[in-house]
Design a protein around this motif. Structure first.
Motif, short mmCIF file in Angstrom:
data_model
loop_
_atom_site.label_atom_id
_atom_site.label_comp_id
_atom_site.label_asym_id
_atom_site.label_seq_id
_atom_site.Cartn_x
_atom_site.Cartn_y
_atom_site.Cartn_z
N GLU A 1250 -40.66 -3.34 -21.77
CA GLU A 1250 -39.68 -2.41 -22.11
C GLU A 1250 -38.27 -3.25 -22.28
N SER A 1253 -38.32 -3.92 -26.07
CA SER A 1253 -38.19 -2.50 -26.92
C SER A 1253 -36.94 -2.29 -26.80
N LEU A 1254 -36.27 -2.10 -25.66
CA LEU A 1254 -34.96 -1.56 -25.51
C LEU A 1254 -33.94 -2.40 -26.19
N SER A 1256 -34.34 -4.49 -28.92
CA SER A 1256 -34.72 -3.92 -30.31
C SER A 1256 -34.21 -2.87 -30.86
N ARG A 1257 -34.19 -1.67 -30.06
CA ARG A 1257 -33.70 -0.39 -30.42
C ARG A 1257 -32.24 -0.29 -30.58
N ILE A 1258 -31.51 -1.04 -29.71
CA ILE A 1258 -30.18 -1.19 -29.63
C ILE A 1258 -29.56 -1.94 -30.89
N ALA A 1260 -31.18 -2.23 -33.47
CA ALA A 1260 -31.63 -1.52 -34.85
C ALA A 1260 -30.49 -0.38 -35.09
N SER A 1261 -30.17 0.31 -34.05
CA SER A 1261 -29.39 1.39 -34.23
C SER A 1261 -27.94 1.51 -34.22
N LYS A 1270 -22.62 -3.24 -27.06
CA LYS A 1270 -24.05 -3.16 -26.77
C LYS A 1270 -24.55 -3.60 -25.14
N ILE A 1338 -30.22 7.07 -28.96
CA ILE A 1338 -31.52 6.43 -28.72
C ILE A 1338 -32.31 7.29 -27.58
N ASP A 1339 -33.35 7.44 -27.74
CA ASP A 1339 -34.12 8.26 -26.80
C ASP A 1339 -34.74 7.65 -25.76
#
Length: 1339
Positions: A1250, A1253-1254, A1256-1258, A1260-1261, A1270, A1338-1339
């Motif tokens: 987790e 994943s978190l 990586s999403r931060i 990327a977006s 960040k 980000i969901d």
């Protein structure tokens, strides 16, 4: 409605009426029933009238209402039928409700009579011919374009009249073959709901008329006996009277018992079932719109009256029309709660046009179904309540579900197999009248004639014109006289000894016992429902806010009732089970509960409500059984009072207190009905039925009070009329009119009123302060709050009402619906005249001048169309009220050294008036006045504005009389001082109330004073977020640091995003602070930044997310601007690495800060939703969760590098991300090789996945975000995902931590990490909802 005689009627019934077709009237269609062109003439409605009513006037009753009685006895007007229809009489009750709320109870018995008028028959035949011609022509037009066929018939196939069983033949009238019948009605009207007595009398009277037996008693004798010689039983007594040859008993409960109710609860539950009844009860209690649909008016009244009785002690306070006539079906569009009944055939239910279905409860009485709104909450203890009701029904051998109607339908079809079935209708508005003719036949009427009576009537020949049978048989055998075949079987049974001759006595006893059993069952059901309300509100009186009876009398309390809060709703709800709150929170806001509380308060002045007295008595018995300190029963408690109340009923019915005399012969000339047309119910002798009886025999038990009054009149020597006049004179002396007062008395009365207003103002302001104190820090995320939003709105609304009453006192002439707003408009007119340096017309205040034209309540004057001489009423647009970008540019150039400034807003009455007038959603004077009060209260200038308004003594003298409150100087000063005390607390009553208004916002950016970061060549933008909404990116003009934009109300601001596109030669920009001001309310928010925007500097961020705090109102604009010119103490989102050594925090300090931050979050979620502050501030504000975790991660962090750039915490997170990816990849490869996973590390590996994943999403977006932003985003999202406490142990064990942290670092100490995990675990039980400005999608 005269005089003192307006008291409760002592008669059982007051009026007897006959309604039908006037003998001398023509066939006139009733156009109120709707369009009738497409219907056959026999299916149309025609106008009827009241043919006669007796007596002309009842002394103690309300006047006879011709229109209401005619419309409710025949709700669909007159109906015509032929002998081919089932002509079955029907009974139904009805209600006549007056404007003052008083009710008259009516009872109608509708039957058919043969039409002997050749004029009517010819007219019906003519209408039939016209109808057939129109149908033929329309069919020919419809089929003209089709291929010709051999069928040359002019009528459609469905109109073939040769087939006797065709639907068209049933509605076709042939003057040469058919007999024509029309509806007629006999009715009783009174003030008591004795349904059984009325039904028994009307059916018996009609049977007596049909049989026309030779006796010495006429129809007039029976009616006279009922109207004059049968009294209404006093409370707790029974009266027996002769009801057309049969003895009938009617009783009346005492004031300590449940009210009188004679409808059949057995039929009510058989028709709907227990669950549907509970659903309907819930809808009625929550005051939803309720529509009852049935083909029978009697069923509509049964359901409406039954559910109204079951909500006792509460009373339905809204529109109540159990039988809605067809001409009034537009009432369904009423935007208010109502209970209405519609008569509608079963096959036309889908065609009913019903508005507002989202808030509607639709009850199909015939099918036993209830459709409820989607958001309907459950009734408290619903399952246990249904179980108790089911057990009660089983005890009385009544099915708990709805009655199976299929078997009854088949049974009816079996008994009516030789009858023609009626054609189904296309619309409910054109259906048959009240079930006067049944839908598909009847098992009771096997002959198509006027004498086809129900099971209790006598069978007759096929046609009434052949005469009526005068056999004189005992009425109890009527049920066996349905056909000649059954009569033969009966005769054989008697000869064989199977049928016993004592059967009538047995039937009589069964009926008497059935009457008692029905009363006992109805009492048991109502006791169960009352017991439920007693347990639900057993402590309601603890929360009633009682007024001081010594300081306030009843009239004063009633005058300010609407602006007072009489029930502590918040405290009451806090003591209820959580599962019951959805229902109770809505129910205590209902009008019926409010009325109960009002009646409780009125009882202090001796006005005792009967329902409330019974309710309080039951609550007192419950407390005696348990404990006087009982707040609520912890579990479901069944009813225990049924047996006790049953014994009272049995005892009362076993002893008859009074027997009314039997009907006696009257004038011999009126003793026989043979002088009337046989088969037609005659008009009665009007003179005979208007004669009062000479000998009034009264029982001493029932008329003891009347005898005492008569003895008193004899002692005083006064007649009844003289006594009434004396009482009126005494009342007039006790309550003199204002016009009759002397000047001294008038001055004293006005002085009392002034003192009352002053006392109310003191009480209101004190209550507002007390309830508001303690909630000041809630919006900042700290402290405790005690004021709920609904309560705050109620208090402010009551303050607005008080101000309106103060300004309305002593007016010379009323100029609008709002006295306060009229005064403000006059003041504004004077101010504008003074500003324009024009001489003031001394007569400009005269009410006939065009300048004083105020808009009315229904159509306010449009500000854009106002003439030039009424500019004060014109709503200025936002562009006119606020400077444009060009004006800002000029001001920016004129400011010294380019330093931004913030001009203070003007503080004046007219400035706030212009802001209120610009609100497009307000249309009335009262709305403007309330918005102005709310705005002034939120700006803490209400007292100051009113002082300025009242400082113009010349204006006050022109508007108000000398005794007016506003012209009493001492009281006026005290009044303003009370209002001044409200400045001690903060209100956001304007911002939170008018959420859709357009508001201008001013943004001022304070860059660094250093030349290197004072400006940027890039294209900058800002975006605001608040409690109500969020804006898109708004461009900042290049080279400027100030802008004004308009947007829908954002509420209280929480976040600001600022950034640029990094273009130009020198894009780097150092921003110290950003100020945002609401240009209407004056609220200013300060957003500290202290960080660079641009690539290659600081952390390389092109966008910052700033969290703001509201600037206290006592700080001036100059002080605020001066403070913004220096770097902030707490930078956003956090302090960069090189400055970390300046804090010199110790580990205990960090632990203390982190514990306080988590505790604040826990308190936030434990508070009611409306008392919470800003979650964003608790997460990202000063010493919020992000700041405290940044301290944890920064302690011992090796950020400084001798060569290369300094490291940030996000650099550490990215290296951890790489390390976790390697570990997860190796673990996956190991599982693929061995096929065995490590269960002990499953929890850790899941947390690591987790985290990866978190991060990586931060990355990327959020390409424009800097490293510190960040990190802030990661903490917020990890807290929402409950990941913070789970990731700490993997971080502690990672080799990256050992490499990037000192030996004494926080994350390298096992005990400190364990304590950190325990602290962060406290957030696991809460669902954290983040603002969209923080999550970045980000969901």
């Amino acid at each position: 409605m005269a005089s003192p005689s307006q008291r409760e009627s002592q008669r059982l019934f007051d009026y007897f009426a006959i309604i039908g077709l006037s003998p001398d009237a023509s066939l006139e269609p009733d156009h109120l029933q709707g369009e009738v062109v497409v219907l056959p003439p026999l299916e149309r409605s025609y106008k009827g009238r009241v043919l006669g009513y007796y007596p002309d006037h009842a002394p103690t009753a309300m006047p006879f209402d011709h229109h209401a009685v005619q419309m409710l006895c025949l709700p669909r007007g007159l109906q015509f039928r032929t002998q081919k229809h089932v002509l079955e009489p029907r009974f139904h009750p009805f209600l006549v409700t007056k404007e003052d709320g008083s009710r008259a109870y009516g009872f109608a018995y509708v039957f058919f009579e043969e039409v002997n008028s050749k004029q009517i028959c010819t007219a019906m035949h003519t209408l039939q011919s016209v109808y057939l011609t129109e149908m033929s022509s329309s069919h020919a037009k419809a089929s003209s374009g089709a291929t010709p066929s051999r069928d040359t018939r002019s009528l459609p196939r469905q109109f073939r009249l040769s087939a006797p069983k065709s639907p068209a033949a049933l509605h076709f009238y042939d003057i040469t073959k058919d007999q024509l019948f029309v509806t007629k009605c006999i009715a009783l009207v009174g003030q008591h709901p004795y349904v059984l007595s009325a039904k028994k009398f009307l059916k018996g009277l009609y049977r007596f008329f049909i049989q026309c037996e030779s006796s010495g008693v006429s129809l007039e004798s029976h009616v006279y006996n009922l109207l004059y010689e049968v009294p209404a039983p006093p409370p707790g007594r029974c009266v027996a009277f002769s009801c057309i040859g049969r003895m009938h008993i009617c009783c009346r409960p005492t004031s300590h018992e449940l009210p009188l109710f004679e409808y059949s609860m057995r039929d009510f539950f058989l028709g709907l079932g227990v669950e549907s009844v509970v659903q309907l009860l819930t809808c009625v209690l929550l005051e939803n719109q309720v529509i009852l649909v049935s083909s029978d008016y009697d069923k509509l009244m049964l359901v409406a009256e039954s559910i109204s009785a079951l909500i006792f002690p509460f009373v339905w306070q809204h529109v109540y029309v159990p039988i809605l006539p067809s001409s009034l079906h537009h009432f369904l569009d009423a935007p208010v709660p109502f209970i209405m009944g519609l008569q509608c055939a079963q096959d036309s239910r889908d065609t009913i046009q019903i508005p507002n279905e989202a808030n509607l409860c639709l009850v199909d009485v015939d099918e036993g179904t209830v459709e409820v709104p989607e958001d309907l909450p459950q009734f408290p203890h619903r399952t246990d309540f249904i179980q108790e009701l089911t057990q009660l029904l089983l005890k009385w051998e009544i099915p708990s579900g709805k009655l199976d109607r299929i078997d009854f339908r088949n049974l009816n079809e079996h008994h009516s197999q030789y009858k023609y079935r009626r054609r189904r209708k296309f619309s409910w508005s054109h259906d048959s009248d009240s079930g006067v003719s049944s839908t598909e036949g009847s098992m009771c009427g096997s002959h198509s004639s006027i004498t086809s009576l129900p099971c209790t009537t006598v069978a007759s020949s096929t046609s009434p014109s052949h005469g009526i049978s005068n056999s004189g048989r005992t009425p109890y055998f009527d049920s066996l006289n349905l056909s000649p075949q059954l009569r033969e079987i009966t005769a054989i049974a008697k000869k064989a000894g199977v049928y016993e001759f004592d059967e009538p006595d047995r039937i009589r006893k069964e009926k008497d016992s059935g009457f008692l059993e029905e009363l006992k069952f109805s009492n048991a059901v109502r006791e169960v429902f009352l017991n439920r309300f007693v347990h639900m509100f057993c402590a309601y009186d603890h929360f009633v806010i009682q007024p001081s009876c010594q300081e306030t009398d009843m009239e004063q309390w009633l005058s300010c009732r609407e602006s007072m809060q009489n029930f502590d709703k918040a405290t009451f709800l806090s003591d209820q089970p959580e599962a019951h709150l959805p229902f109770l929170s809505r129910f205590i806001e209902s009008q019926m509960f409010t009325t109960l509380v009002d009646n409780k308060i009125l009882s202090n002045w001796g006005k005792h409500d009967t329902n409330l007295r019974i309710f309080d008595l039951r609550i007192r018995l419950l407390r005696e059984r348990y404990d006087d300190s009982l707040v609520r029963t912890p579990s479901y408690e069944p009813c225990t009072t049924i047996r006790e109340t049953e014994q009272i009923l049995e005892k009362r019915l076993s002893h008859i207190d009074y027997r009314a005399p039997a009907p006696m012969p009257m004038d011999p000339q009126a003793e026989s009905c043979t002088q009337f047309n046989p088969g037609h119910f005659p008009l009665l002798d009007r003179i005979a039925l208007n004669k009062e009886p000479h000998n009034k025999k009264r029982s001493s038990h029932a008329w003891r009070r009347r005898e005492r009054q008569e003895r008193h009149l004899e002692h005083t020597g006064l007649t009844s009329d003289q006594r009434d006049r004396v009482m009126l004179d005494v009342k007039a002396k006790l309550q003199p009119k204002l016009a009759d007062m002397s000047p001294a008395h008038m001055a004293q009365t006005n002085w009392k009123f002034v003192e009352q207003l002053l006392r109310e103002c003191k009480t209101r302001t004190k209550r507002m302060l007390v309830e508001k104190m303690g909630s000041e820090a809630v919006e900042l995320g700290h402290g405790e709050g005690s004021l709920v939003g609904v309560e705050e709105n109620t208090l402010i609304a009551s303050l607005c009402d008080l101000l309106e009453r103060v300004w309305a006192h002593g007016l010379q002439s009323k100029q609008g619906k709002s006295a306060l707003w009229s005064h403000l408009l006059n003041y504004q007119e004077l101010e504008e005249c003074s500003d324009s340096s024009k001489p003031v017309n001394p007569n400009f205040l005269s009410p006939d001048l065009s300048t004083m034209a105020l808009e009315t309540e229904s159509a306010p004057a449009s500000p854009t169309k106002s003439p030039s001489n009424t500019n004060s009423l014109r709503k200025k647009s936002l562009q006119e009220r606020w400077p444009s970008d060009r004006s800002i540019e000029k001001r920016s150039k004129q400011s010294e050294s380019g330093v931004p400034s913030l001009r203070p807003l003007p503080i004046s009455v007219t400035f706030d008036m212009r802001n209120v007038l610009a609100m497009t959603e307000i249309k009335t004077h009262i709305g403007y006045a309330r918005a102005w009060v709310r705005l002034s209260l939120e700006k803490k200038v209400l007292s100051k504005h009113l002082t300025s308004l009242l400082s113009d003594s010349e204006l006050l003298r022109n508007l108000y009389k000398r005794y007016a409150f506003l012209r009493c100087d001492d009281e006026k000063e005290q009044f303003l001082s009370y209002l001044l005390s409200l400045n001690a607390v903060d209100y956001f009553c304007y911002t939170n109330t008018y959420t859709s208004t357009i508001v201008p916002y001013r943004v001022v950016i304070f860059p660094s004073r250093k030349s290197s970061g004072a400006s940027t060549s890039a294209n900058a933008w800002v975006s605001l977020g608040g409690t109500i909404g969020q804006t898109n990116n708004i461009s900042v003009p290049r080279g400027q640091v100030e802008l004004v934009f308009q947007h829908k109300n954002l509420g209280l601001l929480t976040t600001l995003r600022i950034g640029h596109d990094n273009t130009g030669l020198s894009p780097k920009w150092m921003v110290e602070h950003v100020l945002v001001r609401n240009e209407v309310t004056g609220h200013t928010w300060k957003f500290p930044c202290g960080r660079w925007l641009g690539r290659g500097i600081d952390d390389g961020s092109l966008e910052r997310i700033l969290v703001g705090e509201l600037v206290p109102c006592h700080i001036t604009s100059d002080d605020l601007v001066e403070s913004c010119r220096t770097p902030p103490r707490c930078r956003s989102p956090n302090v960069p690495g090189p400055r970390r050594s300046d804090l010199r925090l110790t580990i205990p300090d960090i632990q203390q800060h982190l514990g306080d931050s988590v505790n604040s979050l826990v308190k936030y979620f434990y508070k009611p939703e409306k008392e919470r502050g800003s979650l964003t501030l608790l997460l990202c504000g000063d010493f919020g969760l992000v700041c405290c975790l940044e301290q944890v991660f920064s302690y011992g962090f090796k950020s400084t590098r001798f060569f290369g750039k300094n490291l940030y915490l996000w650099d550490y997170f990215e290296r951890i991300h790489q390390n976790f990816e390697v570990v997860l990849r190796e673990e996956m490869e190991r599982e693929q090789l061995t096929g065995i996973g490590k269960d002990s590390q499953h929890y850790t590996l899941t947390s690591m996945a987790e985290f990866v994943s978190l991060v990586s999403r931060i990355n990327a977006s959020s390409s424009q975000l800097g490293k510190d932003d960040k990190f802030q985003l990661f903490v917020c999202l990890a807290a929402r995902a409950h990941l913070l406490h789970r990731i700490m142990l993997p971080l502690h064990r990672s080799p990256v931590t050992s490499h990037m942290y000192e030996e004494h670092a926080y994350l390298r100490d096992p005990q400190l990490v364990k304590d950190l995990i325990n602290v962060l675990s406290a957030l696991n039980e809460f669902d954290i909802v983040l603002e969209s400005s923080l999550t970045r999608g980000i969901d």
